[in-house]
Design an enzyme around this catalytic site. Structure first.
Site, mmCIF file in Angstrom:
data_model
loop_
_atom_site.group_PDB
_atom_site.id
_atom_site.type_symbol
_atom_site.label_atom_id
_atom_site.label_comp_id
_atom_site.label_asym_id
_atom_site.label_seq_id
_atom_site.Cartn_x
_atom_site.Cartn_y
_atom_site.Cartn_z
ATOM 1 C CE LYS A 196 -7.661 0.720 3.771
ATOM 2 N NZ LYS A 196 -6.504 1.436 4.359
ATOM 3 C CD GLU B 136 -2.725 1.122 2.581
ATOM 4 O OE1 GLU B 136 -3.825 1.678 2.574
ATOM 5 O OE2 GLU B 136 -2.253 0.542 3.588
ATOM 6 C CB CYS C 59 -4.040 -1.830 4.518
ATOM 7 S SG CYS C 59 -3.076 -1.481 6.019
#
Length: 354
Positions: free
Chosen positions: A159, A87, A204
């Site tokens: 995300k 990321e 993440c």
């Protein structure tokens, strides 16, 4: 792409898995695709090599690209067909809001540079956490981009879960202050076919929400989970390994984490490490101090579908890559011996939502 298990081993699962690891290791060293005998049965090695990156990114796009280019060359030299970056691979700002100054659309010159790199190197690339230009100048999109070996963008995932957290004993993070929040409808879940299997695409903080990985495995038939990450030092020390092992076990998937956990972080001190796995979590991770305000945890792991750590480099802070061979017959074996997909009530998934 054919994923097949020519015969079911008569030995115990544990001994057969160990035999497969030895077989794939021998296959990797010799670069041979011949049929070999495993646990008394004749089994074709059906594997593909991948690489994951760990590095400490800074607020210099050109310097980060130069490091990425070098690591891609190392991966290609090692025989990898796919490389996963962490990321924020592009840029980590030294000041609040600095990332907004470098955002671009996916058809901009920065992404074109990475697409050209994929073409030149003939390798697939997982670019997790690209600072894509948002709908206005006040926010960006945290976007995981998959590029194939011809430079085409195969998929993009924005995300879903944003890191708005007051870390115990640490800093306060408010990712939503700069990042657009996805309005979830179900269409935002991304899975895509690739030479290394069917990929489930995440980023993440998504790792803490197992529902997403369940959807990727049982509704979207993912075989490999991608989890590029930049865990904080505090949360990484407490939860990184545990979460990765859990996602690997419950989905029976390979995981990459550039950071999985069903992803895994791989790191090497400016070298290439060879690690072999079962159902694998692959995680590419940010590592070390980016600036005076930001430090990432690092720590590279490879985890099999039983949750066992089968590969770990000792230095969790260095820049480098690790490579591993994904063996698809192992996925078939684990899922056949423990058919959890057959044990979930169909009606559960009809009503499942995030």
């Amino acid at each position: 792409m054919s994923f097949c298990l020519h015969s079911t081993p008569n030995s115990s699962p544990a001994s057969w898995i160990q035999s497969r690891r030895r077989l794939v290791s021998k296959h990797s060293r010799s670069q041979s695709g011949a049929i070999r005998a495993v646990a008394g049965n004749s089994t074709m090695v059906n594997s593909v090599r991948v690489a994951v990156v760990q590095m400490t990114y800074v607020n210099d796009i050109a310097a980060n690209f130069a490091t990425c280019s070098r690591l891609v060359k190392e991966a290609v030299s090692a025989g990898a067909k796919f490389i996963a970056f962490p990321e924020n691979f592009l840029f980590v700002g030294a000041k609040d809001g600095e990332s907004l100054t470098i955002t671009e659309p996916l058809d901009g010159p920065i992404m074109q540079g990475y697409r050209s790199l994929a073409i030149e190197s003939k390798i697939w690339m997982s670019l997790g956490g690209f600072q894509e230009k948002g709908q206005d100048d006040a926010q960006l999109c945290n976007t995981h981009v998959l590029i194939d070996d011809t430079g085409n963008i195969r998929s993009k995932y924005r995300k879903i879960h944003l890191f708005d957290v007051d870390v115990l004993g640490g800093a306060v993070y408010k990712e939503s202050s700069l990042t657009e929040r996805v309005k979830f409808s179900g269409k935002e879940v991304v899975a895509v076919d690739s030479p290394i299997g069917r990929l489930g695409v995440t980023i993440c903080y998504d790792l803490r929400f197992p529902e997403l990985y369940q959807l990727l495995r049982f509704q979207h038939e993912a075989q490999v989970l991608l989890v590029p990450a930049a865990f904080t030092k505090v949360t990484g020390q407490a939860h990184w390994e545990i979460l990765l092992r859990a996602r690997a076990i419950e989905t029976q998937c390979y995981c990459f984490d550039s950071f999985i956990l069903c992803a895994i972080t791989f790191t090497a001190a400016s070298c290439v490490g060879m690690m072999l796995n079962l159902l694998q979590v692959i995680a590419a991770a940010q590592a070390g101090k980016h600036n005076d305000k930001r430090e990432s945890y690092g720590d590279s792991l490879i985890i099999d579908p039983w949750g066992t750590i089968i590969g770990r480099l000792p230095d969790r802070l260095s820049t480098g890559i690790a490579v591993a061979d994904i063996d698809f017959s192992l996925i078939d074996f684990v899922r056949t011996k423990m058919p959890i997909s057959q044990h979930k009530p169909p009606e559960f998934w009809k009503s499942a939502s995030l």
